[in-house]
Design a protein around this motif. Structure first.
Motif, PDB file in Angstrom:
ATOM      1  N   GLU A 129     -10.598  22.198  -5.871  1.00 20.46           N
ATOM      2  CA  GLU A 129     -11.393  20.965  -5.911  1.00 20.46           C
ATOM      3  C   GLU A 129     -11.117  20.199  -7.202  1.00 20.46           C
ATOM      4  N   CYS A 130     -11.044  20.920  -8.313  1.00 19.17           N
ATOM      5  CA  CYS A 130     -10.769  20.264  -9.597  1.00 19.17           C
ATOM      6  C   CYS A 130      -9.351  19.706  -9.640  1.00 19.17           C
ATOM      7  N   TYR A 137      -2.726  16.692  -6.033  1.00 15.50           N
ATOM      8  CA  TYR A 137      -3.004  16.971  -4.626  1.00 15.50           C
ATOM      9  C   TYR A 137      -2.134  18.084  -4.010  1.00 15.50           C
ATOM     10  N   PRO A 138      -0.834  18.130  -4.260  1.00 19.46           N
ATOM     11  CA  PRO A 138      -0.025  19.196  -3.654  1.00 19.46           C
ATOM     12  C   PRO A 138      -0.505  20.597  -4.058  1.00 19.46           C
ATOM     13  N   GLN A 141      -3.824  21.232  -2.245  1.00 17.35           N
ATOM     14  CA  GLN A 141      -3.554  21.486  -0.823  1.00 17.35           C
ATOM     15  C   GLN A 141      -3.028  22.901  -0.619  1.00 17.35           C
ATOM     16  N   SER A 142      -2.150  23.341  -1.506  1.00 12.56           N
ATOM     17  CA  SER A 142      -1.543  24.664  -1.384  1.00 12.56           C
ATOM     18  C   SER A 142      -2.595  25.767  -1.474  1.00 12.56           C
ATOM     19  N   VAL A 143      -3.508  25.637  -2.440  1.00  6.99           N
ATOM     20  CA  VAL A 143      -4.568  26.640  -2.609  1.00  6.99           C
ATOM     21  C   VAL A 143      -5.474  26.667  -1.382  1.00  6.99           C
ATOM     22  N   ALA A 144      -5.891  25.496  -0.926  1.00  2.00           N
ATOM     23  CA  ALA A 144      -6.782  25.413   0.239  1.00  2.00           C
ATOM     24  C   ALA A 144      -6.101  25.959   1.494  1.00  2.00           C
ATOM     25  N   LEU A 163     -10.572  16.302   1.047  1.00  5.16           N
ATOM     26  CA  LEU A 163     -10.682  15.569  -0.208  1.00  5.16           C
ATOM     27  C   LEU A 163      -9.304  15.083  -0.680  1.00  5.16           C
ATOM     28  N   CYS A 164      -8.300  15.943  -0.560  1.00  3.20           N
ATOM     29  CA  CYS A 164      -6.936  15.554  -0.949  1.00  3.20           C
ATOM     30  C   CYS A 164      -6.439  14.381  -0.099  1.00  3.20           C
ATOM     31  N   LEU A 165      -6.651  14.470   1.188  1.00  2.00           N
ATOM     32  CA  LEU A 165      -6.228  13.390   2.090  1.00  2.00           C
ATOM     33  C   LEU A 165      -6.994  12.109   1.796  1.00  2.00           C
TER      34      LEU A 165
END
Length: 428
Positions: A129-130, A137-138, A141-144, A163-165
């Motif tokens: 999130e942080c 963002y990449p 996204q990778s962690v999520a 959130l990234c999108l």
């Protein structure tokens, strides 16, 4: 299966599952082993390590404390107690820093905590999130995505993906992830707020675009303005909204619209978002808001020190410096591309217009004002008629370095040199 009440067997299987990284399953076996034998030291130790790996440092501490009650010299338990305390400390720091919006420090704390708690989804989600809030963002996204591969129903991971999108201006896709997160956890406050903002942004922007296409520029301006007030943190979408609003203003020829192209979009996208960069920069230059330009370009350069940003900042600084001096082009009434002949003609016209002899019968106040203008016209001609001085002036350099002291400047000498004739030149 043969000996279901043997604590050691559960303990051994817990150890094997831990080696496979399956800590939740291992935790169940470790807990079963100590239920069967409360004095089973290895069972308590393994339970504590599972809790710690999963991010539950408090529960881990209780398990290690029990080990030390059974064996106060157990060095492994002593070290693991320290590890658990370290994780708890990083959690507390991260909580405070998140409230302060110091997201970089939160990421640092979570990275350190994950060294001891590699299977903690909660720490990974907070880090992701942080990262998203930092514009990385990449990585987020990778962690999520890693979490969703293990648990496709994890509402927090779905929220981070959305959130990234959302911050990458993929509003429609973002809404889908927010909605999915709310299906898994209807009370997820962050997903609920983000979903509401995303829908509102999408609707306002589309309505603004529709009004613009229909030629209703006033309504389009209002709608874009309302959209900009929804979420100041969504820089990428707001960059487009600022640009759209700037286009509206250019259509209605509103001279006060430098504000509409305020440099907010450049804080994160100074070069990549070319249209916003170009329009915003020229809008600042056209409306002479040089101090604002310098302030915002300094922020840009601090964020990303590239040659392009450095040059943009330098340009703004030069314009600011130039704006604080007399505008000799305005004084003569010529543009910056004026030829030598045009400059001479302009000087002849202005010098005759403001010469003190021409206003000898006027009030003292008018005479003083005209004398001041006459002197400024002479200054302007002195600078702009000399190629070297003109080049230095245009580039924002200090003219004093050429030995020209305007404080001792005598406009009459320039006038006499230009027109010739006796010192007592008279308009009568």
């Amino acid at each position: 299966d043969t000996c279901p009440n043997n604590a050691s067997y559960y303990g051994n299987r817990a150890a094997t599952l831990m080696m496979l990284g399956r800590f939740r399953e291992a935790l169940g076996d470790a807990q079963q082993s100590v239920r069967l034998d409360d004095r089973f030291v290895r069972g308590h130790l393994r339970e504590g390590k599972c809790h710690l790996s999963l991010g539950n440092a408090m529960a881990a501490s209780r398990c290690f404390q029990r080990v030390l009650e059974l064996d106060h010299k157990n060095t492994q338990a002593q070290q693991e107690m320290k590890n658990a305390s370290t994780v708890l400390e990083y959690e507390k720091i991260a909580e405070v820093d998140f409230e302060k919006r110091d997201f970089r420090k939160v990421v640092f704390c979570m990275d350190r905590a994950l060294e001891f708690a590699p299977a903690c989804h909660r720490f990974k989600i907070l880090k992701a999130e942080c990262l998203a809030l930092l514009g990385r963002y990449p990585e987020a996204q990778s962690v999520a995505s890693d979490i969703l591969r293990m648990d496709s129903t994890n509402a927090d991971a779905l929220y981070v993906r959305g959130l990234c999108l959302y911050y990458e201006d993929c509003i429609e896709k973002a809404v889908q992830f927010f909605v999915q997160a709310l299906r898994m956890a209807p009370d997820h406050e962050k997903a609920c707020l983000a979903c509401r903002n995303a829908k509102a942004l999408k609707a306002k922007k589309e309505d603004g675009n529709k009004a613009f296409k229909e030629g209703n520029y006033k309504l389009a301006y209002e709608l874009y303005t309302e959209a900009l007030g929804i979420d100041p943190n969504n820089i990428k979408t707001n960059a487009k909204l600022y640009c759209n609003r700037g286009t509206v203003n250019s259509k209605v020829r509103n001279d006060h619209l430098a504000e509409s192209l305020y440099l907010n979009p450049l804080l994160i996208f100074p070069v990549k978002y070319t249209l916003a960069t170009s329009v915003s920069f020229h809008s600042y230059m056209d409306t002479e808001q040089y101090e604002d330009a310098v302030r915002d370009y300094e922020k840009v350069y601090q964020t990303e020190k590239t040659k392009e940003h450095k040059q943009l900042l330098k340009n703004a600084q030069v314009e600011l410096k130039k704006s604080k001096r007399k505008d000799y082009y305005k004084i003569l009434g010529v543009d910056k591309n004026a030829s030598e002949d045009e400059i001479k003609k302009a000087y002849r016209k202005r010098a005759l217009m403001h010469h003190p002899d021409r206003h000898s019968g006027a009030s003292a106040e008018v005479q003083k004002e005209e004398e001041k203008k006459f002197k400024e016209v002479g200054e302007a001609f002195t600078i702009l008629s000399d190629p070297k001085k003109k080049a230095r002036y245009d580039s924002g350099q200090d003219l004093e370095e050429d030995g020209l002291n305007m404080g001792d400047f005598d406009a009459n000498n320039i006038f006499k040199a230009f027109f010739g004739g006796p010192a007592g030149f008279s308009f009568e």
